[in-house]
Design an enzyme around this catalytic site. Structure first.
Site, PDB file in Angstrom:
ATOM      1  CE  LYS A  41      -3.895  -2.336   2.129  1.00 43.97           C
ATOM      2  NZ  LYS A  41      -4.395  -2.766   0.862  1.00 43.97           N
ATOM      3  CB  CYS A  42       4.213   1.730  -0.674  1.00 46.62           C
ATOM      4  SG  CYS A  42       5.606   2.847  -0.865  1.00 46.62           S
ATOM      5  N   GLY A  43       3.154   4.207  -2.423  1.00 44.61           N
ATOM      6  CA  GLY A  43       3.232   4.853  -3.726  1.00 44.61           C
ATOM      7  C   GLY A  43       4.229   4.183  -4.648  1.00 44.61           C
ATOM      8  CG  PHE A  44       8.158   4.058  -4.041  1.00 42.33           C
ATOM      9  CD1 PHE A  44       8.650   4.708  -5.168  1.00 42.33           C
ATOM     10  CD2 PHE A  44       8.259   4.694  -2.809  1.00 42.33           C
ATOM     11  CE1 PHE A  44       9.237   5.971  -5.065  1.00 42.33           C
ATOM     12  CE2 PHE A  44       8.846   5.951  -2.698  1.00 42.33           C
ATOM     13  CZ  PHE A  44       9.333   6.591  -3.830  1.00 42.33           C
ATOM     14  CB  THR A  45       2.739  -0.759  -4.349  1.00 44.09           C
ATOM     15  OG1 THR A  45       2.806  -0.493  -2.940  1.00 44.09           O
ATOM     16  CG2 THR A  45       2.248  -2.184  -4.559  1.00 44.09           C
TER      17      THR A  45
END
Length: 164
Positions: free
Chosen positions: A36-40
């Site tokens: 659940k990360c912007g980098f996922t």
């Protein structure tokens, strides 16, 4: 001297063990991941690396290590992590069980990576990437700003693959 091949990780499925000694003599790319990360979306780049340079395409092994250490961005259990990795991003490379990659409960592999790379190499967010050479030692480390399928990372991967 300790190398990456001296470590093992429990698999995401809770039944398998990722024994890094099985990859002796092969380069390894390790990334701490989160669902659940912007980098996922970097799962796609890691899968690209695995598909093009590993899994029969050159010898690179890619291993994801989910962690909830940064922004609580990996809150799920193994099944939820699996849905993100396998179903949403088509991951086929080995995934370890969720682990701590910083702080007092840091798993031994990430303690070793921090020792090898120095204080700046310690993950400060999700999707830090660690490229290990055929000799089992840290070749380079990269922040989340370096994408796994970007030219900078690809050059490093090609370099470790050519190093015999």
């Amino acid at each position: 001297m300790t190398t990456v091949y001296d470590f093992s990780l429990p698999g995401l499925d809770g039944e398998t063990v990722i024994d890094l000694s099985a990859y002796r003599g092969q380069p390894i790319l390790i990334a701490n991941t989160a669902s659940k990360c912007g980098f996922t979306p970097q799962y796609e780049g890691l899968q690209y690396d695995w598909s093009h340079y590993g899994n029969g395409g050159g010898g690179l092994t890619v291993i994801g290590v989910p962690s909830n250490d940064f922004g609580k961005q990996e809150p799920g259990d193994a099944q939820e992590i699996g849905v993100t990795c396998y179903k949403n991003y088509g991951v086929t490379f080995p995934m370890a069980a969720k682990a701590h990659v910083r702080g007092p409960q840091t798993i031994p592999l990430f303690r070793w990576l921090a020792e090898q790379g120095g204080i700046l190499s310690r993950p400060r967010w999700n999707f830090y990437k660690y490229l290990i050479g055929r000799d089992g030692r840290l070749h380079s480390w990269h922040t989340p700003l370096t994408t796994p399928d970007g030219s900078r990372m690809i050059r490093q991967i090609q370099r470790v693959l050519l190093d015999r």
